[in-house]
Design a protein around this motif. Structure first.
Motif, PDB file in Angstrom:
ATOM      1  N   ALA A   1       1.083  -0.705   0.122  1.00 51.44           N
ATOM      2  CA  ALA A   1      -0.332  -0.215  -0.137  1.00 51.44           C
ATOM      3  C   ALA A   1       1.182   1.504  -0.197  1.00 51.44           C
ATOM      4  CB  ALA A   1      -1.047   0.075   1.384  1.00 51.44           C
TER       5      ALA A   1
ATOM      6  N   SER B   1      -5.630   3.512   1.351  1.00 51.51           N
ATOM      7  CA  SER B   1      -6.170   1.936   1.587  1.00 51.51           C
ATOM      8  C   SER B   1      -7.766   1.765   1.027  1.00 51.51           C
ATOM      9  CB  SER B   1      -6.348   2.046   3.025  1.00 51.51           C
ATOM     10  OG  SER B   1      -6.689   0.867   3.758  1.00 51.51           O
TER      11      SER B   1
ATOM     12  N   SER C   1      -9.798  -0.953  -0.348  1.00 51.40           N
ATOM     13  CA  SER C   1     -10.425  -2.068  -0.350  1.00 51.40           C
ATOM     14  C   SER C   1     -11.524  -2.448  -1.240  1.00 51.40           C
ATOM     15  CB  SER C   1     -11.089  -1.186   1.241  1.00 51.40           C
ATOM     16  OG  SER C   1     -12.169  -2.377   1.593  1.00 51.40           O
TER      17      SER C   1
END
Length: 94
Positions: free
Chosen positions: A27, A42, A46
């Protein structure tokens, strides 16, 4: 497939997919390419994971993200079928 289209509609997510096409990345490595917060990256990761477009794997203290082409192939197949150039299009002409 709806989640895939929703995820692909975002230009940041499409850029993340391009980055992961080159190689697997953490990430933090992905975040280096964008001018946004790591929590925002993030969130995008996701959404891509939820749509089945990326996978994650823990390697030591890092989570490494990789492209999962299965759903992309499904979406591409649907587009090709829609345009009459897919593998099922010849079946319909008979």
């Amino acid at each position: 497939m709806n989640e895939s289209f929703k995820a692909l509609a975002d230009p940041t997510r499409r850029q993340i997919i391009r980055l992961l096409r080159e190689k697997d990345r953490t990430a933090g490595e992905i975040a280096d390419y964008f001018q946004m917060t790591k929590p925002s990256i993030s969130h995008h990761l996701s959404a891509l994971k939820h749509a089945g477009l990326v996978q994650d794997e823990r390697k030591g203290q890092f989570i490494v993200y990789s492209l999962d082409t299965t759903v992309l192939e499904e979406v591409l197949g649907w587009f090709l079928e829609l345009t009459g150039t897919g593998k099922n299009s010849s079946d319909k002409e008979d």
